[in-house]
Design a protein around this motif. Structure first.
Motif, mmCIF file in Angstrom:
data_model
loop_
_atom_site.group_PDB
_atom_site.id
_atom_site.type_symbol
_atom_site.label_atom_id
_atom_site.label_comp_id
_atom_site.label_asym_id
_atom_site.label_seq_id
_atom_site.Cartn_x
_atom_site.Cartn_y
_atom_site.Cartn_z
ATOM 1 N N CYS A 22 6.729 11.491 -1.556
ATOM 2 C CA CYS A 22 5.651 10.910 -2.361
ATOM 3 C C CYS A 22 5.496 11.634 -3.700
ATOM 4 N N GLN A 23 5.180 10.863 -4.731
ATOM 5 C CA GLN A 23 4.916 11.441 -6.056
ATOM 6 C C GLN A 23 3.592 12.202 -6.071
ATOM 7 N N ARG A 24 2.639 11.720 -5.282
ATOM 8 C CA ARG A 24 1.319 12.349 -5.220
ATOM 9 C C ARG A 24 1.010 12.694 -3.770
ATOM 10 N N ARG A 25 0.247 13.749 -3.564
ATOM 11 C CA ARG A 25 -0.075 14.170 -2.205
ATOM 12 C C ARG A 25 -1.581 14.302 -1.982
ATOM 13 N N GLY B 69 -3.872 12.242 -11.253
ATOM 14 C CA GLY B 69 -3.325 10.911 -11.500
ATOM 15 C C GLY B 69 -3.490 9.963 -10.337
ATOM 16 N N THR B 70 -4.596 10.082 -9.623
ATOM 17 C CA THR B 70 -4.843 9.226 -8.452
ATOM 18 C C THR B 70 -4.940 7.765 -8.862
ATOM 19 N N THR B 71 -4.218 6.913 -8.165
ATOM 20 C CA THR B 71 -4.224 5.485 -8.481
ATOM 21 C C THR B 71 -5.001 4.655 -7.471
ATOM 22 N N THR B 72 -5.327 5.242 -6.320
ATOM 23 C CA THR B 72 -5.990 4.494 -5.251
ATOM 24 C C THR B 72 -7.077 5.344 -4.615
ATOM 25 N N ILE B 73 -8.248 4.771 -4.484
ATOM 26 C CA ILE B 73 -9.343 5.399 -3.744
ATOM 27 C C ILE B 73 -9.497 4.626 -2.445
ATOM 28 N N PHE B 74 -9.396 5.314 -1.332
ATOM 29 C CA PHE B 74 -9.443 4.650 -0.035
ATOM 30 C C PHE B 74 -10.869 4.534 0.496
ATOM 31 N N PHE B 75 -11.157 3.398 1.109
ATOM 32 C CA PHE B 75 -12.393 3.244 1.864
ATOM 33 C C PHE B 75 -12.023 2.805 3.273
ATOM 34 N N GLU B 76 -12.971 2.905 4.194
ATOM 35 C CA GLU B 76 -12.670 2.691 5.604
ATOM 36 C C GLU B 76 -13.255 1.376 6.110
ATOM 37 N N VAL C 268 -2.253 -0.726 13.543
ATOM 38 C CA VAL C 268 -3.176 -0.212 12.531
ATOM 39 C C VAL C 268 -2.603 1.032 11.864
ATOM 40 N N MET C 269 -2.014 1.922 12.633
ATOM 41 C CA MET C 269 -1.424 3.120 12.039
ATOM 42 C C MET C 269 -0.263 2.771 11.113
ATOM 43 N N ARG C 270 0.517 1.777 11.467
ATOM 44 C CA ARG C 270 1.625 1.386 10.576
ATOM 45 C C ARG C 270 1.097 0.687 9.319
ATOM 46 N N ALA C 271 -0.026 -0.025 9.437
ATOM 47 C CA ALA C 271 -0.670 -0.580 8.247
ATOM 48 C C ALA C 271 -1.200 0.547 7.363
ATOM 49 N N ASN C 272 -1.758 1.580 7.976
ATOM 50 C CA ASN C 272 -2.189 2.751 7.218
ATOM 51 C C ASN C 272 -1.017 3.391 6.482
ATOM 52 N N LEU C 273 0.116 3.496 7.160
ATOM 53 C CA LEU C 273 1.292 4.100 6.532
ATOM 54 C C LEU C 273 1.754 3.280 5.325
ATOM 55 N N ALA C 274 1.732 1.962 5.444
ATOM 56 C CA ALA C 274 2.110 1.118 4.310
ATOM 57 C C ALA C 274 1.169 1.332 3.132
ATOM 58 N N SER C 275 -0.129 1.435 3.411
ATOM 59 C CA SER C 275 -1.100 1.684 2.340
ATOM 60 C C SER C 275 -0.866 3.032 1.694
ATOM 61 N N LEU C 276 -0.574 4.035 2.481
ATOM 62 C CA LEU C 276 -0.352 5.380 1.954
ATOM 63 C C LEU C 276 0.889 5.446 1.080
ATOM 64 N N THR C 277 1.983 4.844 1.534
ATOM 65 C CA THR C 277 3.220 4.928 0.763
ATOM 66 C C THR C 277 3.079 4.230 -0.581
ATOM 67 N N THR C 278 2.316 3.131 -0.619
ATOM 68 C CA THR C 278 2.068 2.441 -1.890
ATOM 69 C C THR C 278 1.181 3.280 -2.797
ATOM 70 N N ALA C 279 0.086 3.776 -2.249
ATOM 71 C CA ALA C 279 -0.889 4.506 -3.055
ATOM 72 C C ALA C 279 -0.351 5.834 -3.583
ATOM 73 N N LEU C 280 0.490 6.494 -2.794
ATOM 74 C CA LEU C 280 0.970 7.822 -3.159
ATOM 75 C C LEU C 280 2.322 7.803 -3.869
ATOM 76 N N GLY C 281 2.846 6.604 -4.087
ATOM 77 C CA GLY C 281 4.104 6.486 -4.810
ATOM 78 C C GLY C 281 5.279 7.075 -4.057
ATOM 79 N N CYS C 282 5.373 6.762 -2.763
ATOM 80 C CA CYS C 282 6.454 7.298 -1.950
ATOM 81 C C CYS C 282 7.689 6.415 -2.073
ATOM 82 N N THR C 283 8.853 7.016 -2.087
ATOM 83 C CA THR C 283 10.108 6.276 -2.183
ATOM 84 C C THR C 283 10.837 6.342 -0.861
ATOM 85 N N SER C 284 11.516 5.263 -0.507
ATOM 86 C CA SER C 284 12.226 5.216 0.767
ATOM 87 C C SER C 284 13.580 5.892 0.666
#
Length: 300
Positions: free
Chosen positions: A188-191, A239-246, A284-300
């Motif tokens: 991820c670009q951001r942590r 450089g945060t691009t996403t603020i998460f809510f629950e 739900v956990m895999r949906a969380n992972l998809a959200s995280l990888t997008t928000a944090l700029g992770c590359t596969s």
């Protein structure tokens, strides 16, 4: 001379009947209550068709401040095992202590609860110094699964091997999920993980992220103006691009910070309860992972 044998025969019959009573419901399954969804999930996965699990927190309800109906208290009284997390739901703690103390299983005995992250200090949250959301680390949930299997085995010894086998299968599935998270979040670009409330300590710790919570563990807590300013400054600096809510919580605080720093918002589910009846822990956990990888700029 034979009369003294009668009481002994009665006691023997009663003992035999009490042994059969471990499988008490109409389908011959062990009645189990679970305090909220992740514990329901584990109990059902480990128990399989040998148990009937009742969730004490209704779908879509916020579990922290749950109040129990007389019918739910009766379910606790009738259960052979009551699975809960001490300190998370005071009403459940009290009901189990009063109605099923010997049959209650506190899952915190299987894992170590850790201190919550920043923002907790000013929230004054009722959970004290620890974060209860251990299920967001799949490896810790696997440990809970193993412990639940042993507790069910104690309640129903003839099926101990079945419970342990299912727990082993669940552990393997959770290990695979853990591997998916580790691989996806390693590039991820951001942590920095900016969240509406501090519910993701264990997830962040497991995958080497830094959680920045706007409020503490209590989703109903209101952040101070000072805390809002601190989080906004931190988000800009990283450089945060996403603020998460629950789920189950108003997104207004997260939206306020997002507007302030020019970010978007997205859902990160703490899995305290399910809204979608077709979802489960893994989806739900895999949906969380998809959200995280997008928000944090992770590359596969």
């Amino acid at each position: 001379m034979r009369r003294p044998l009668i009481p002994l025969l009665v006691l023997a019959v009663m003992a035999a009947l009490s042994g059969c009573a471990t499988r008490a419901d109409a389908g011959g399954r062990l009645p189990v209550v679970a305090a909220f969804y992740p514990l329901q999930f584990v109990s059902e996965r480990v128990g399989g068709d040998l148990v009937t699990v009742t969730n004490l927190t209704k779908p879509g309800a916020e579990p922290h401040d749950v109040e129990l109906s007389p019918r739910q208290v009766a379910r606790i009284s009738d259960a052979k095992v009551a699975v809960y997390l001490h300190g998370f739901q005071p009403a459940v703690d009290d009901a189990i202590e009063q109605n099923a103390a010997a049959r209650g299983f506190d899952v915190s005995s299987a894992v170590t609860l850790e201190h919550a992250d920043e923002a907790e200090e000013e929230s004054g949250h009722e959970h004290g110094a620890t974060d209860p959301h251990v299920w967001l680390d799949p490896t810790r949930l696997a440990a809970i699964g193993d412990a639940v299997a042993e507790r069910l085995a104690l309640a129903d010894p003839p099926h101990a091997a079945d419970f342990r086998a299912r727990a082993a299968t669940l552990r393997q599935q959770l290990t695979e999920l853990d591997g998916e998270f580790s691989a996806a979040l390693s590039t991820c670009q951001r942590r920095e993980l900016v969240t509406g409330h501090t519910a993701f300590h264990y997830l962040a710790e497991r995958y080497h992220l830094t959680q920045v919570g706007i409020t503490g563990v209590d989703p109903e807590a209101e952040p101070s103006p000072r805390r809002l300013a601190e989080v906004a400054a931190d988000a800009r600096a990283h450089g945060t691009t996403t603020i998460f809510f629950e789920t189950l919580v108003s997104p207004k605080v997260a939206e306020t910070i997002a507007r302030e720093v020019g970010a978007t918002t997205a859902v990160l589910d703490p899995l305290e309860g399910l809204i979608d009846p077709d979802a489960d822990y893994f989806s739900v956990m895999r949906a969380n992972l998809a959200s995280l990888t997008t928000a944090l700029g992770c590359t596969s």
